[in-house]
Design an enzyme around this catalytic site. Structure first.
Site, short mmCIF file in Angstrom:
data_model
loop_
_atom_site.label_atom_id
_atom_site.label_comp_id
_atom_site.label_asym_id
_atom_site.label_seq_id
_atom_site.Cartn_x
_atom_site.Cartn_y
_atom_site.Cartn_z
CD GLN B 198 -61.02 -23.33 61.74
OE1 GLN B 198 -59.99 -24.09 60.48
NE2 GLN B 198 -61.02 -21.97 62.03
CB ALA B 239 -51.77 -23.46 59.43
CG HIS B 240 -56.81 -24.15 58.35
ND1 HIS B 240 -57.60 -22.94 59.41
CD2 HIS B 240 -55.53 -23.02 58.42
CE1 HIS B 240 -57.51 -21.59 59.30
NE2 HIS B 240 -56.10 -22.07 59.10
CG ASN B 241 -58.59 -25.45 54.90
OD1 ASN B 241 -58.25 -25.23 55.89
ND2 ASN B 241 -58.37 -27.33 54.39
#
Lengths: 340, 340, 340
Positions: B198, B239-241
């Protein structure tokens, strides 16, 4: 470490009737299926009865009823599950915690720490904290100013207790739990969230267990109150000014929104959500993943949600859920049509 | 510690109109029901109006409308809830944090730490970290390399910030929160999960509050972005993004899956789940425990789920949910039958 | 830090076919939409195909099929998403962890710590712990007595591992995770909860990733077992004696109750709840926020819940849910009526 008991010692401890060889050596607890030589098993549910006759466990805890026809070593007890619970205490590895303050702990000089207490490495005990006799504070715990923790309570490593919290006697708090963080209180002023400082505290009774990474927020004005004998699993969120009655059980991933009151001896199964400002009377059980959106005044079992299904079948039905009111109206219209 | 204000001082602070004795002493905030001598209460919701006439609080914050007929001491304000929020700041215990670096903290020599910052015991500040003026880093916090934290932000004890995170000014982050852990990104190669490192970061605006044990993952390529003025409760997973717009509010136990965009001034109630790669426009409210599986382009209030019910009744209905499509088809068939 | 690769170096690394200029310089990974000079992008989903022709990225990873008609620099690979995952490892910032024990760590003299291991500040390693080669223990981690952690595993800061836990090789455990806390086991004796001491442990295979603030409880008698190659996201609760098969993926906010068995290569999407004592066979996928209340013996995709809707429309339908059984009966009655 090995602990060995003669079966008669366990019978004495449990006040159970002994059947078979009183000198059988018990070194471990195990299930009926997996048990072998030196193991004590138990039969507490009909689902496991089929394993009884073929168990290789040295002895079994069972009820008088289940003991009929069983010829192996046995401890006969009116409540085998309770007996099993009691006997687990004998087989628990002794925790190596010796009384005393680890040299790396930072303890404010105004904190009251009895000689019988144990404070682990890197713990921080702020000013005005009062610890009871034989309290164990695990490594890296943070105990905020003026908090009080009762006799024989144990905080596992990495528990955070904000200032002014009160925890009763014999509490067990697991790692990652956070007690007394600010409740989620904000007033909206023209689109901007204005913090409502949370002036209350957290108040926890005696004999409470709190799971890992569970969060219990401090009250906005009054306190958030957890009654005595309450058991709380991991990753549970209890918002500000919630009150949970004595003896209730809250399973993992439950969320309880602000100012909600849960009665005594309630059971909230895993994943349950309670909205804020409602009241559940004593003796309410809510099944897994259910959402409760209004008060419940009658003891009993409550549920929400839909059964799971094969995804394609579920989709067909789920689409129809969006037409339910229409379906109802069409049905009612049909019913009004004259029949022959 | 006791804080005492004359009622006129609070009127000045709030720019409120004073009714009654300007010298009344206020020592505490409280509710209408529980208030007594020395307490200032407030009336911000019709549900509590019934407690007004009999309150024993020394004074009450209320609207001009509610003040009609009330003869006690009062602070009259156009928005009593906002006034209450503002006045909580005056009654909050002064946090004992003095500026300076606790001798037990490990601070890399390349970190920028202003003299006005306060770093608690056992904190770790890695290389290249930049802290703003008057930042408070609680006991045992970990601030990973090259992270930046803006002026007047406060991290309570045991917050973890992974490398390269950016937090704006005046943030409040509660204990156990984890910012910048790896997003859940894996490619499946022949049944084996291959880690997608990531490479993005976490970027948090000004005036953000983040609750206890909340997790906000770093982005896979770009950043995970939390806008300014966003408030986030406990045990929330972002979560990511994900991108959350300015001024949105996210209650406890919400989960937002990867790359989803939440607009400005949205409200996600407790337990809401948003799937990944969808977009909620500005001004969307989602009610408690609802699941959102596709984008929402129109501001408004959205819900899913079923109402809770007595378990036996619920079971009967839940079984019929699995027959809904069949019910619909049977109904449609009946409708096609000729009627007399 | 800047990492620069010639495109041909990346082609070699990925065993990909190179199209275009082998000396193009790649300094970063990025998306097709956001990519610019020096960026390598990838096309792994049809949803992003529309961005291909206009991308300003220096090069793109794509399949042979998608490469048709694309004239820019490209790395042609049978599985672009896998190729992207592999190449992320090259662009990850080198973690600054040098081998060795930080002087502030408390390491019991009986613990086995290879010279290649790295132990961060304020970590606590209790007696009898065994760490493998090149293990990284982050700041403030707590590793309880007799736990074993395999080669090349990395625990980020503030991970808590209770006594007797076993973690395999190449594990990644994120901050705030708690492994081996007591399972939620109590027997009810006349309204009082009696603690069942949890005598089992946690056993985690190789190549497992565990997210931030995830909790995995120790077993009551036997162990809680996580298979090899399992990936677990943030804020997941895994109760005592759960078994998760190799290669399964568990997204954020999932809760799995006690003794449930999840097969190999299962996928539990975000917010899924599994009740206790059930078994999911290999190859089961459960969609987001679904609740599974009984065993699943057939591989496939399963769901529960209702679609979200405008709140007013939802309310109308939700009320009818409470009448579903009645609706069914009324429909059946109509069907029995004679038609002309």
């Amino acid at each position: 470490m090995t602990t060995t008991f003669a079966l008669r010692e366990l019978a004495d401890f449990l006040k159970a009737e002994l059947q078979g060889d009183p000198e059988s050596e018990i070194r471990r607890l195990n299930t009926l299926q997996d048990g072998g030589t030196g193991d004590l098993a138990f039969l507490a549910s009909n689902a496991y009865r089929r394993y009884l006759q073929d168990t290789r466990a040295t002895a079994v805890i069972l009820s008088r009823e289940d003991a009929v026809g069983f010829t192996g070593n046995a401890l006969i007890h009116p409540n085998p599950y309770v007996a099993y619970a009691k006997v687990t205490a004998l087989f628990q590895p002794v925790s190596g915690e010796a009384a005393g303050i680890h040299p790396t702990a930072v303890v404010d000089e105004t904190a009251i720490v009895p000689a019988s207490a144990c404070i682990g490495p890197w713990a921080v005990i702020e000013s005005g904290v009062q610890l009871g006799e034989a309290v164990i504070i695990g490594a890296g715990c943070f105990i905020g100013a003026n908090s009080v923790i009762g006799d024989n309570s144990r905080l596992h490593p990495h528990v955070t207790v904000y200032q002014g919290s009160a925890i009763g006697q014999r509490a067990v708090v697991h790692s990652g739990a956070v007690l007394g963080a600010d409740g989620f209180g904000f007033a909206n002023e023209g689109g901007r969230w204005l913090k409502i400082h949370q002036l209350g505290a957290v108040e926890i009774g005696n004999d409470v267990e709190i799971g890992a990474c569970t969060t219990i927020d401090r009250g906005a004005l009054g306190n958030t109150v957890i009654g005595s004998g309450v058991i709380i699993d991991n990753l549970v969120q209890i918002a500000h000014n919630v009150r949970v009655g004595d003896g209730s059980a809250i399973a993992g991933c439950v969320g309880i929104a602000g100012s909600t009151v849960v009665g005594k001896h309630c059971v909230l199964a895993g994943g349950v959500g309670l909205v804020g400002h409602i009241e559940l009377c004593d003796g309410v059980t809510v099944t897994a993943c259910s959402m409760v959106t209004s008060s419940i005044a009658t003891p009993g079992v409550y549920s929400s949600g839909t059964p799971f299904d094969d995804n394609r079948q579920w989709k067909k039905n789920a689409i129809r859920f969006g037409q339910l009111d229409e379906i109802y109206r069409r049905l009612a219209k049909l019913e009004k049509q004259p029949t022959k």
